[in-house]
Every structure is written in structure tokens, then in C-alpha cells.
Design a protein around this motif. Structure first.
Motif, PDB file in Angstrom:
ATOM      1  N   ASP B  45       3.086  13.522  27.952  1.00  0.00           N
ATOM      2  CA  ASP B  45       1.943  13.007  27.175  1.00  0.00           C
ATOM      3  C   ASP B  45       2.418  12.110  26.047  1.00  0.00           C
ATOM      4  O   ASP B  45       1.895  11.018  25.825  1.00  0.00           O
ATOM      5  CB  ASP B  45       1.162  14.174  26.543  1.00  0.00           C
ATOM      6  N   ILE B  46       3.406  12.610  25.308  1.00  0.00           N
ATOM      7  CA  ILE B  46       3.871  11.865  24.129  1.00  0.00           C
ATOM      8  C   ILE B  46       4.615  10.610  24.564  1.00  0.00           C
ATOM      9  O   ILE B  46       4.420   9.525  24.008  1.00  0.00           O
ATOM     10  CB  ILE B  46       4.757  12.767  23.244  1.00  0.00           C
ATOM     11  N   ALA B  47       5.452  10.741  25.598  1.00  0.00           N
ATOM     12  CA  ALA B  47       6.225   9.588  26.078  1.00  0.00           C
ATOM     13  C   ALA B  47       5.313   8.499  26.623  1.00  0.00           C
ATOM     14  O   ALA B  47       5.654   7.310  26.587  1.00  0.00           O
ATOM     15  CB  ALA B  47       7.224  10.034  27.144  1.00  0.00           C
ATOM     16  N   ALA B  48       4.122   8.894  27.094  1.00  0.00           N
ATOM     17  CA  ALA B  48       3.197   7.925  27.698  1.00  0.00           C
ATOM     18  C   ALA B  48       2.635   6.935  26.684  1.00  0.00           C
ATOM     19  O   ALA B  48       1.987   5.963  27.056  1.00  0.00           O
ATOM     20  CB  ALA B  48       2.052   8.671  28.392  1.00  0.00           C
ATOM     21  N   GLN B  49       2.888   7.172  25.395  1.00  0.00           N
ATOM     22  CA  GLN B  49       2.485   6.177  24.396  1.00  0.00           C
ATOM     23  C   GLN B  49       3.282   4.886  24.545  1.00  0.00           C
ATOM     24  O   GLN B  49       2.926   3.865  23.969  1.00  0.00           O
ATOM     25  CB  GLN B  49       2.709   6.724  22.984  1.00  0.00           C
ATOM     26  N   GLY B  50       4.370   4.956  25.305  1.00  0.00           N
ATOM     27  CA  GLY B  50       5.133   3.754  25.617  1.00  0.00           C
ATOM     28  C   GLY B  50       6.063   3.319  24.502  1.00  0.00           C
ATOM     29  O   GLY B  50       6.277   4.042  23.530  1.00  0.00           O
ATOM     30  N   LEU B  56      11.755   9.762  24.867  1.00  0.00           N
ATOM     31  CA  LEU B  56      11.521  11.209  25.043  1.00  0.00           C
ATOM     32  C   LEU B  56      11.734  11.573  26.510  1.00  0.00           C
ATOM     33  O   LEU B  56      10.791  11.762  27.271  1.00  0.00           O
ATOM     34  CB  LEU B  56      10.099  11.529  24.597  1.00  0.00           C
ATOM     35  N   THR B  57      13.000  11.692  26.888  1.00  0.00           N
ATOM     36  CA  THR B  57      13.344  11.846  28.305  1.00  0.00           C
ATOM     37  C   THR B  57      13.536  13.312  28.682  1.00  0.00           C
ATOM     38  O   THR B  57      13.670  14.185  27.825  1.00  0.00           O
ATOM     39  CB  THR B  57      14.624  11.059  28.620  1.00  0.00           C
ATOM     40  N   GLU B  58      13.619  13.517  29.991  1.00  0.00           N
ATOM     41  CA  GLU B  58      13.660  14.862  30.566  1.00  0.00           C
ATOM     42  C   GLU B  58      14.932  15.635  30.210  1.00  0.00           C
ATOM     43  O   GLU B  58      14.946  16.863  30.212  1.00  0.00           O
ATOM     44  CB  GLU B  58      13.572  14.719  32.093  1.00  0.00           C
ATOM     45  N   ASP B  59      16.000  14.893  29.911  1.00  0.00           N
ATOM     46  CA  ASP B  59      17.295  15.564  29.703  1.00  0.00           C
ATOM     47  C   ASP B  59      17.466  16.137  28.296  1.00  0.00           C
ATOM     48  O   ASP B  59      18.491  16.736  27.988  1.00  0.00           O
ATOM     49  CB  ASP B  59      18.435  14.573  30.002  1.00  0.00           C
TER      50      ASP B  59
END
Lengths: 154, 90
Positions: B45-50, B56-59
Motif C-alpha cells: 500500500d505504502i510503496a504504491a505511492q510511487g 519499500l521493498t520486500e527484502d
């Protein structure tokens, strides 16, 4: 003797003599005292390092360190356990971390001290930022630290 | 019956540390979060702000209420969630 834990995150330096005293004062049950001091090096990954800034996650840091002490107590018969970790600005030769463990016998004290350092390196929320002659950079986590921590998994 | 939702708790506090904190536009967020979801859903959600938020990656490592957490752990309104790079203390 009631088990005594001392977990502290602080900007100020610590005295090895005073911390040894904390582990041993009026402690007649433990024949073994193992202590470790981690210090700041002036050289890392091929570069001279002039200073270091240690960031942490206030609140979680203390809880994470306390959790490691609790785990160590579940594995070994320990008397007193201490972890002190400094944060903020440090320069080469400064003390960074103190781990001290007492036990009736040396085997358990050696193992617990090493376990605490290995676990702290991979699980306590501290981050180092180095200032070299060229630039500032965040220190990258090392796979060798992960490997050392994994040795203790059941 | 409609529940009298408290706006102050229909959100999570999100904290960022170290390199990640410097890469993102702000060091902490009050993020709307009215129902339980997972750590990974919150992160996406947060990363989708672009833009810079794509950092804000998965690792990354995650803590929920100051305890280390996995990507599928539940996040509830009022929780404190922190994202950070692998730790380098000691």
C-alpha cells in the motif's frame, strides 16, 4: 542468588572495571566471568574510517536485547548477564559494545557470551553509518555474521 | 449497528530506519488502516505511492509492535510497524 540482568543503550562510554564489578560484587557462586568488548576499527572494506554514527530503534532495541538475555538464560545456567551498547557518534578505538556473563562454570559462560554477541549482530536494531575520507556510507550487513548466528539454531 | 470508530486508532504508525529512512520522503507515517491486514499488504500500500516510496521493498526487515515480524504477520489498527535494512550493530 537472584538472576540479575543489566541491559543498557547509551551514548556515553562505559568503564570495564565498573562493569566487571557489577558482575562480581557479592557474587560468590559464579566461578566464571566471560566478558567481551567490541571496539571501533579505523579501517573497513579497504577504507580509512574517521567516525561512525550508530542509529537504533528506541524502545525496540532494549526489548530485543532483553529477549536475547532471556533466551541465553533458557539455554545455559547463568548468574549475572550484562549487555551495554552505545549509540551516536563514535571514533576509532571507542568502545561500542559490552557483553558480560557469569556462571558457576566456564563452558556455559563462554557459550552464552558468544551467543549473545552473535545474536545481537543479526537481531538487535542498530545500524552503523561510516564517515570515510571520501564519503558517508551505511555499513552493509555481512553474510558471515548471519552464518555465525545460524550456528546456534537448534 | 455502526461502530463509533475512533479516527485516532483507525491507522497504524509506520517507522523507517537507517538507509531506508534517508531514501524515503519522511521518517514516519500515520497510515490509515481500519481493518486487519498483513505486513506485506501494508508495505505494498505504502510503496504504491510511487516515486521514492518504491524503496519499500520486500527484502526489508519488519517489526510489529517492536518485535521482529514476517511478511504474513497480521497488522491491526493502532499497531506500530517499522521497516528497516538488515542490522549492523555490535
Amino acid at each position: 542468588m537472584t538472576p540479575v540482568d543489566h541491559v543498557q543503550v547509551q551514548e556515553t562510554d562505559f568503564s570495564v572495571a565498573a562493569e566487571y564489578e557489577r558482575l562480581t560484587a557479592a557474587n560468590t557462586e559464579d566461578g566464571a566471568v566471560v566478558t567481551f568488548v567490541g571496539r571501533m576499527r579505523d579501517y573497513n572494506q579497504g577504507d580509512r574510517v574517521q567516525s561512525l554514527f550508530l542509529e537504533h530503534y528506541p524502545g525496540m532495541t532494549e526489548r530485543a536485547l532483553q529477549a536475547l538475555v532471556t533466551e541465553a538464560r533458557a539455554r545455559w545456567r547463568l548468574g549475572r548477564v550484562a549487555i551495554i551498547h552505545r549509540v551516536g557518534r563514535l571514533v576509532p578505538a571507542d568502545q561500542i559494545v559490552w557483553v558480560g556473563v557469569t556462571s558457576p562454570h566456564r563452558g556455559e559462560a563462554f557459550a552464552a557470551a558468544e551467543y549473545l554477541m552473535d545474536a545481537l549482530k543479526t537481531r538487535a536494531p542498530f545500524w552503523k553509518k561510516e564517515q570515510t575520507e571520501q564519503a558517508e556510507r551505511w555499513v552493509e550487513a555481512r553474510e558471515t555474521d548471519e552464518q555465525r548466528a545460524r550456528r546456534w539454531e537448534p | 449497528m455502526t461502530s463509533a470508530a475512533e479516527p485516532s486508532t483507525a491507522a497504524v504508525t509506520v517507522l523507517f530506519f537507517a538507509r531506508l529512512r534517508e531514501e524515503l520522503p519522511q521518517p514516519r507515517l500515520h497510515w490509515p488502516w481500519s481493518e486487519a491486514g498483513t505486513v506485506n499488504e501494508l508495505r505494498r500500500d505504502i510503496a504504491a505511492q510511487g516515486n521514492d516510496w518504491a524503496a519499500l521493498t520486500e527484502d526489508l526487515l519488519v517489526a510489529v509492535n517492536q518485535e521482529m515480524a514476517g511478511p504474513e504477520q497480521t497488522v491491526k489498527p493502532g499497531d506500530e510497524v517499522a521497516f528497516f535494512p538488515p542490522v549492523t550493530g555490535g
